[in-house]
Design a protein around this motif. Structure first.
Motif: not given
Ligand SMILES: [Mg+2]
Length: 233
Positions: A17, A19-21, A185-186, A190
């Protein structure tokens, strides 16, 4: 968590992933809020106050939609005036292209190690222009054999956990979906998309959803991308 044995057999390829990963999405959102502030200044609004109002809405949940509408209401604009301004401010938000985005510590070295063993794909949801700009701004695009942006496959309906994106990534990588490991992250996106296709997943506890419950449960849960890569190498 321990080593590769916890994940069982080695994967044929790894999908990550964005974003935020790989990087903190908050860094992007902060810049996008400032871009809206600048666009607001051009129509007589206070750019600092508007940017702050947008940022507050994004912090409350960057996924919800209607961010600009709620920010203008919080700013104190009357609904009819806000309605006039929304399209231009939304356009400023989506047109924002960061020049550089910081990534999480150790990400470049982690991707380099991972790339030595596995072909890599990046799988991300969102406006394709924005997602491509973000990936470019991280400076990490060259590590990936394939980049799949789900919105290009079928709009918002194709976003994770719809299986189409991961299936498409598997095809581009030339492997079966069940031989993939998905890192993200989700849990609801994910981990869930990996579950649908019988792939394995590693959840990283970074970003906006770091404290979300492990539902569905990932194959492994680690603090960050560097730790995820340590499991695979
Ligand atoms: Mg993400």
């Amino acid at each position: 968590m321990g080593d590769l044995t916890e994940l069982g057999r080695p994967p044929a390829a790894v999908v990550l992933d964005l974003d935020d990963t790989l990087y903190p999405q908050a860094a992007y959102l902060y810049g996008a809020a400032r871009a809206v502030g600048r666009a607001g200044a051009a129509v007589g609004l206070d750019p600092i106050r508007l940017a702050r109002a947008v940022r507050r809405q994004l912090i409350a949940g960057s996924d919800r939609g209607g961010t600009i509408d709620r920010a203008l209401a919080a700013y104190g604009l009357a609904p009819d005036r806000a309605g006039e301004l929304v399209p231009g401010l939304v356009a400023a938000f989506t047109a924002y292209q960061p020049k550089r985005l910081p990534h999480y510590p150790g990400v470049t070295a982690a991707l380099a190690r991972l790339r030595e063993r596995y072909p890599l794909a990046c799988l991300t949801d969102g406006n394709p222009l924005i997602q491509r700009a973000k990936l470019a701004a991280t400076g990490l695009a060259d590590w990936f054999t394939a980049v799949v942006i789900t919105d290009e496959l079928g709009g918002r309906a194709a976003r994770k956990p719809h299986p189409g994106g991961l299936q498409h990534a598997a095809g581009l990588l030339g492997v079966a979906p069940e031989d993939l490991v998905m890192i993200g992250d989700r849990p609801g996106k994910d981990v869930a998309i990996a579950d649908v296709l019988g792939a394995r997943s590693i959840r990283v506890r970074t970003g906006e959803y770091a404290d979300a419950p492990d539902e569905p449960a990932a194959t492994a849960v680690v603090d960050d991308l560097a730790a995820a890569v340590a499991l695979l190498t």
